[in-house]
Design a protein around this motif. Structure first.
Motif, PDB file in Angstrom:
ATOM      1  N   TYR A 168      42.298 -21.644  45.447  1.00  0.00           N
ATOM      2  CA  TYR A 168      41.278 -21.350  44.422  1.00  0.00           C
ATOM      3  C   TYR A 168      40.056 -22.259  44.591  1.00  0.00           C
ATOM      4  CZ  TYR A 168      39.250 -20.586  39.793  1.00  0.00           C
ATOM      5  OH  TYR A 168      38.392 -20.283  38.768  1.00  0.00           O
TER       6      TYR A 168
ATOM      7  N   LYS B 182      36.164 -21.334  45.136  1.00  0.00           N
ATOM      8  CA  LYS B 182      35.155 -21.801  44.178  1.00  0.00           C
ATOM      9  C   LYS B 182      33.996 -22.484  44.909  1.00  0.00           C
ATOM     10  CE  LYS B 182      34.790 -23.696  39.646  1.00  0.00           C
ATOM     11  NZ  LYS B 182      35.058 -24.873  38.865  1.00  0.00           N
TER      12      LYS B 182
ATOM     13  N   GLU C 114      37.115 -31.289  42.915  1.00  0.00           N
ATOM     14  CA  GLU C 114      36.921 -30.111  42.074  1.00  0.00           C
ATOM     15  C   GLU C 114      37.285 -30.426  40.621  1.00  0.00           C
ATOM     16  OE1 GLU C 114      35.822 -27.017  43.190  1.00  0.00           O
ATOM     17  OE2 GLU C 114      35.788 -26.668  41.035  1.00  0.00           O
TER      18      GLU C 114
ATOM     19  N   PHE D 251      40.762 -28.487  31.084  1.00  0.00           N
ATOM     20  CA  PHE D 251      41.976 -28.728  30.292  1.00  0.00           C
ATOM     21  C   PHE D 251      41.589 -28.916  28.827  1.00  0.00           C
ATOM     22  CE2 PHE D 251      43.125 -30.565  34.501  1.00  0.00           C
ATOM     23  CZ  PHE D 251      44.133 -29.668  34.818  1.00  0.00           C
TER      24      PHE D 251
ATOM     25  N   THR E 176      47.394 -32.440  28.097  1.00  0.00           N
ATOM     26  CA  THR E 176      48.804 -32.176  28.371  1.00  0.00           C
ATOM     27  C   THR E 176      48.830 -31.020  29.347  1.00  0.00           C
ATOM     28  OG1 THR E 176      49.250 -32.810  26.096  1.00  0.00           O
ATOM     29  CG2 THR E 176      51.035 -31.713  27.280  1.00  0.00           C
TER      30      THR E 176
ATOM     31  N   LYS F 244      50.582 -28.565  32.466  1.00  0.00           N
ATOM     32  CA  LYS F 244      51.765 -28.007  33.117  1.00  0.00           C
ATOM     33  C   LYS F 244      51.447 -27.752  34.588  1.00  0.00           C
ATOM     34  CE  LYS F 244      55.103 -24.410  32.865  1.00  0.00           C
ATOM     35  NZ  LYS F 244      55.739 -23.380  32.141  1.00  0.00           N
TER      36      LYS F 244
ATOM     37  N   GLY G 103      49.813 -25.364  40.210  1.00  0.00           N
ATOM     38  CA  GLY G 103      49.434 -25.267  41.619  1.00  0.00           C
ATOM     39  C   GLY G 103      49.292 -26.656  42.203  1.00  0.00           C
ATOM     40  N   ASP G 104      48.576 -26.749  43.324  1.00  0.00           N
ATOM     41  CA  ASP G 104      48.458 -28.006  44.070  1.00  0.00           C
ATOM     42  C   ASP G 104      47.964 -29.163  43.212  1.00  0.00           C
ATOM     43  OD1 ASP G 104      49.234 -26.678  46.211  1.00  0.00           O
ATOM     44  OD2 ASP G 104      47.282 -26.564  47.217  1.00  0.00           O
TER      45      ASP G 104
ATOM     46  N   ILE H 284      52.515 -23.753  27.374  1.00  0.00           N
ATOM     47  CA  ILE H 284      51.541 -24.854  27.363  1.00  0.00           C
ATOM     48  C   ILE H 284      50.318 -24.505  26.503  1.00  0.00           C
ATOM     49  CG2 ILE H 284      50.278 -24.186  29.485  1.00  0.00           C
ATOM     50  CD1 ILE H 284      51.361 -27.762  28.487  1.00  0.00           C
TER      51      ILE H 284
ATOM     52  N   GLU I 238      42.327 -17.988  22.930  1.00  0.00           N
ATOM     53  CA  GLU I 238      41.803 -18.816  24.017  1.00  0.00           C
ATOM     54  C   GLU I 238      42.592 -18.449  25.263  1.00  0.00           C
ATOM     55  OE1 GLU I 238      39.275 -20.561  24.747  1.00  0.00           O
ATOM     56  OE2 GLU I 238      39.658 -22.708  24.592  1.00  0.00           O
ATOM     57  N   ARG I 239      41.895 -18.330  26.390  1.00  0.00           N
ATOM     58  CA  ARG I 239      42.576 -18.052  27.662  1.00  0.00           C
ATOM     59  C   ARG I 239      42.531 -19.304  28.525  1.00  0.00           C
ATOM     60  NH1 ARG I 239      42.093 -12.606  29.884  1.00  0.00           N
ATOM     61  NH2 ARG I 239      41.908 -13.801  31.781  1.00  0.00           N
TER      62      ARG I 239
ATOM     63  N   SER J 118      42.390 -19.165  31.737  1.00  0.00           N
ATOM     64  CA  SER J 118      41.753 -18.826  33.023  1.00  0.00           C
ATOM     65  C   SER J 118      40.514 -18.018  32.691  1.00  0.00           C
ATOM     66  CB  SER J 118      42.698 -18.019  33.896  1.00  0.00           C
ATOM     67  OG  SER J 118      43.118 -16.878  33.199  1.00  0.00           O
TER      68      SER J 118
HETATM   69  C1  LIG Z   1      39.703 -23.283  28.758  1.00  0.00           C
HETATM   70  C2  LIG Z   1      40.928 -23.718  29.535  1.00  0.00           C
HETATM   71  C3  LIG Z   1      41.786 -24.650  28.996  1.00  0.00           C
HETATM   72  C4  LIG Z   1      42.927 -25.028  29.707  1.00  0.00           C
HETATM   73  N1  LIG Z   1      43.782 -25.943  29.141  1.00  0.00           N
HETATM   74  C5  LIG Z   1      44.922 -26.266  29.781  1.00  0.00           C
HETATM   75  C6  LIG Z   1      45.856 -27.192  29.203  1.00  0.00           C
HETATM   76  O1  LIG Z   1      45.640 -27.744  28.119  1.00  0.00           O
HETATM   77  N2  LIG Z   1      46.994 -27.468  29.879  1.00  0.00           N
HETATM   78  C7  LIG Z   1      47.272 -26.883  31.092  1.00  0.00           C
HETATM   79  O2  LIG Z   1      48.326 -27.161  31.654  1.00  0.00           O
HETATM   80  N3  LIG Z   1      46.412 -26.013  31.662  1.00  0.00           N
HETATM   81  C8  LIG Z   1      45.242 -25.694  31.047  1.00  0.00           C
HETATM   82  N4  LIG Z   1      44.366 -24.822  31.637  1.00  0.00           N
HETATM   83  C9  LIG Z   1      44.718 -24.236  32.938  1.00  0.00           C
HETATM   84  C10 LIG Z   1      44.374 -25.204  34.070  1.00  0.00           C
HETATM   85  O3  LIG Z   1      42.966 -25.357  34.172  1.00  0.00           O
HETATM   86  C11 LIG Z   1      44.891 -24.642  35.397  1.00  0.00           C
HETATM   87  O4  LIG Z   1      46.275 -24.513  35.300  1.00  0.00           O
HETATM   88  C12 LIG Z   1      44.609 -25.579  36.553  1.00  0.00           C
HETATM   89  O5  LIG Z   1      43.217 -25.690  36.761  1.00  0.00           O
HETATM   90  C13 LIG Z   1      45.312 -25.032  37.792  1.00  0.00           C
HETATM   91  O6  LIG Z   1      44.919 -25.749  38.925  1.00  0.00           O
HETATM   92  P1  LIG Z   1      45.883 -25.840  40.213  1.00  0.00           P
HETATM   93  O7  LIG Z   1      45.048 -26.208  41.386  1.00  0.00           O
HETATM   94  O8  LIG Z   1      47.031 -26.728  39.923  1.00  0.00           O
HETATM   95  O9  LIG Z   1      46.460 -24.389  40.364  1.00  0.00           O
HETATM   96  P2  LIG Z   1      45.987 -23.172  41.256  1.00  0.00           P
HETATM   97  O10 LIG Z   1      47.215 -22.481  41.718  1.00  0.00           O
HETATM   98  O11 LIG Z   1      44.971 -23.591  42.262  1.00  0.00           O
HETATM   99  O12 LIG Z   1      45.236 -22.267  40.207  1.00  0.00           O
HETATM  100  C14 LIG Z   1      45.930 -21.481  39.285  1.00  0.00           C
HETATM  101  C15 LIG Z   1      44.900 -20.803  38.382  1.00  0.00           C
HETATM  102  O13 LIG Z   1      44.249 -21.818  37.584  1.00  0.00           O
HETATM  103  C16 LIG Z   1      42.839 -21.515  37.469  1.00  0.00           C
HETATM  104  N5  LIG Z   1      42.082 -22.610  38.125  1.00  0.00           N
HETATM  105  C17 LIG Z   1      42.447 -23.336  39.196  1.00  0.00           C
HETATM  106  N6  LIG Z   1      41.504 -24.242  39.503  1.00  0.00           N
HETATM  107  C18 LIG Z   1      40.504 -24.067  38.610  1.00  0.00           C
HETATM  108  C19 LIG Z   1      39.244 -24.697  38.411  1.00  0.00           C
HETATM  109  N7  LIG Z   1      38.833 -25.681  39.192  1.00  0.00           N
HETATM  110  N8  LIG Z   1      38.459 -24.249  37.404  1.00  0.00           N
HETATM  111  C20 LIG Z   1      38.855 -23.234  36.609  1.00  0.00           C
HETATM  112  N9  LIG Z   1      40.044 -22.610  36.731  1.00  0.00           N
HETATM  113  C21 LIG Z   1      40.869 -23.030  37.723  1.00  0.00           C
HETATM  114  C22 LIG Z   1      42.629 -20.194  38.168  1.00  0.00           C
HETATM  115  O14 LIG Z   1      42.731 -19.162  37.225  1.00  0.00           O
HETATM  116  C23 LIG Z   1      43.747 -20.120  39.158  1.00  0.00           C
HETATM  117  O15 LIG Z   1      44.099 -18.804  39.485  1.00  0.00           O
HETATM  118  C24 LIG Z   1      43.202 -24.461  30.973  1.00  0.00           C
HETATM  119  C25 LIG Z   1      42.317 -23.539  31.519  1.00  0.00           C
HETATM  120  C26 LIG Z   1      41.191 -23.170  30.819  1.00  0.00           C
HETATM  121  C27 LIG Z   1      40.252 -22.171  31.420  1.00  0.00           C
END
Ligand SMILES: Cc1cc2nc3c(=O)[nH]c(=O)nc-3n(C[C@H](O)[C@H](O)[C@H](O)COP(=O)(O)OP(=O)(O)OC[C@H]3O[C@@H](n4cnc5c(N)ncnc54)[C@H](O)[C@@H]3O)c2cc1C
Length: 445
Positions: A154, A158, A262, A266, A280, A282, A285-286, A325, A441-442, A444
């Motif tokens: 991802y 981006k 990047e 959260f 907090t 969960k 991914g990486d 979460i 709220e979503r 993603s």
């Molecule tokens: C408004 C909002 C609030 C969030 N709050 C929380 C929270 O409180 N706790 C929690 O565990 N997770 C939360 N998330 C989700 C969290 O941002 C993703 O799980 C995390 O970014 C995944 O990154 P990864 O590289 O580990 O996973 P990946 O496998 O790389 O990504 C999984 C998915 O996470 C999203 N994502 C990954 N990287 C980004 C990025 N840099 N910017 C935007 N989206 C991305 C994409 O939809 C992607 O498909 C929130 C997301 C949003 C949009």
């Protein structure tokens, strides 16, 4: 009509109608040529140009738009505008084909901008954007196939998405060198101002903002809550409190060689008004799976707060529905309300797959035991031992919790997986809760 609605209508209309400004300058004095098909090519070109540069402005996280529309809706609008820009650019290209053109720096820059922009759009639709209503069916099928085959990172997609700014430079050169633009100084000035403004917004957002308004936080505590969930507590490196509203989120980037630069969004799970800020997270991914290795003292850059998922105690019956979460915004809200005294009838329905994932259960049970306004309904979907074990959030759970006499005064906030959210909204609506009283709220975009 309240002033927020008027502001919303104004900005949407202005963005959609903004190409009329350069079109007006273009045809000023020779309106008779407006309906000539050659001129239609220009109309399409100018529309594509303005929409494209508007998308850069919208994507640069302008706080005013975030507060007015909500972050996710602003990004969704940005996506639709980009698609409209691409359609207009394609029409411009077709019209130009009809009349023929020479290969020059001017035409080559236009073609390069369009190809780059198209590739960015395709990659975004396939691997980035998760909110695509209307066309989601067939795009989803293609996305699934492409994701399974290519499984792209991802963060790399981006980074490529940011190449839109290179396309913007090419588009600006294309418009600047166009002979029709050169005919008139006001056209040159207008088109250049449009391009410079939006590229400046983009550059500020990507490279300058973090040094100007981004805040440096220092990790104070890392709590491994389950094998998959980690809580990171931080405070402002300079010791000043960070202002945010319960339910908001921020973009965080860890300053360490172990993590990519990047930024990730959260939700802030801590209680506002303290000098601490917590998230907090969960593992998904990486990036998120490495967060448990973060150590105290690590510096984190914070950009925020953003978001309008911020319930208020207004006397109405509030129902919070969390999946997994998705509890994080409610954790912050309930902690704040508990601190101030819960004055609004509040029901929290929290569904997790396993009992282990119900990390803050004791906290909510404690608040419930001392406060008759608060009802906590834990649901564990993969267990039959817990309260309401083995079930999902469906009509049988929702119906008894909705107070029929107060249905007009009931407001529901949902945060959880897409499937859960959709089925819950359906149930709520069929139970009589008005759409305008359902917020979500979503996690993603
Ligand atoms: C408004 C909002 C609030 C969030 N709050 C929380 C929270 O409180 N706790 C929690 O565990 N997770 C939360 N998330 C989700 C969290 O941002 C993703 O799980 C995390 O970014 C995944 O990154 P990864 O590289 O580990 O996973 P990946 O496998 O790389 O990504 C999984 C998915 O996470 C999203 N994502 C990954 N990287 C980004 C990025 N840099 N910017 C935007 N989206 C991305 C994409 O939809 C992607 O498909 C929130 C997301 C949003 C949009």
């Amino acid at each position: 009509m309240n002033s927020r609605i008027v502001e919303k209508i104004f900005w949407i209309s202005f963005t959609i109608a903004s190409p009329l400004i350069p079109i007006f300058f273009y045809f000023w004095g020779n309106w008779y040529s407006f309906f000539h098909s050659y001129s239609m090519g220009m109309v399409m070109g100018l529309t594509g140009y303005v929409y494209f540069f508007n998308t850069l402005i919208i994507s640069s996280r302008i706080r005013y738009f975030d507060r007015l529309f909500g972050h996710d809706k602003a990004l969704l609008f940005h996506g639709y505008l980009a698609l409209s820009a691409m359609l207009a650019v394609t029409a411009h290209f077709i019209f130009k084909q009809i009349y023929g053109y020479n290969i020059t720096i001017q035409t080559l820059s236009g073609i390069s901008a369009s190809i780059l922009f198209l590739v960015v759009i395709i990659l975004t639709l396939l691997f980035m954007a998760s909110i695509i209503p209307f066309i989601s069916g067939w795009i989803k099928a293609i996305r699934k196939g492409a994701a399974n085959r290519l499984n792209p990172d991802y963060s790399k997609v981006k980074v490529f998405h940011n190449f839109s700014v290179v396309a913007a430079f090419f588009a600006a050169i294309h418009a600047f060198l166009a002979s029709s633009t050169q005919e008139n100084n006001s056209r040159i000035i207008l088109l250049n101002i449009w391009a410079l403004t939006s590229i400046s917004f983009f550059i500020y957002h990507k490279f300058v903002r973090k040094f100007v308004s981004g805040r440096a936080l220092t990790v104070t505590e890392v709590n491994q809550l389950t094998s998959e969930i980690v809580e990171i507590r931080m405070h402002h490196t300079k010791g000043t409190a960070i202002k945010y509203r319960a339910g908001q989120f921020g973009y965080f980037s860890i300053i360490s060689k172990m993590y990519s630069k990047e930024e990730h969004p959260f939700t802030i799970s801590s209680q506002p008004g303290t000098d601490e800020l917590a998230i907090t997270v969960k593992s998904l991914g990486d990036y998120t799976s490495k967060l448990k290795e973060i150590s105290s003292g690590t510096k984190i850059l914070f950009d925020g707060p953003y978001g309008v998922f911020t319930p208020e105690q207004d006397g109405r019956h509030h129902i919070f529905i969390a999946g997994g979460i998705g509890i994080t915004p409610f954790l912050s809200v309930i902690s704040e309300w508990d601190f101030a005294g819960i004055k609004t009838p509040l029901t929290l329905i929290w569904s997790t797959r396993t009992a282990e994932e119900m990390i803050y259960r004791d906290l909510f049970t404690r608040i419930e035991s001392k406060n008759s306004m608060f009802l906590f309904v834990p649901i564990v979907t993969r267990s039959v031992n817990a309260i309401t074990g083995g079930s999902r959030i469906d009509r049988s759970i929702l119906e008894p919790l909705i107070r029929k006499k107060e249905i007009r005064n009931t407001v529901v906030y949902i945060c959880g997986p897409d499937l859960m959210r959709k089925s819950v909204i359906k149930e709520l609506k069929s139970s009589g809760i008005a759409s305008k009283n359902i917020y979500w709220e979503r996690f993603s975009f």
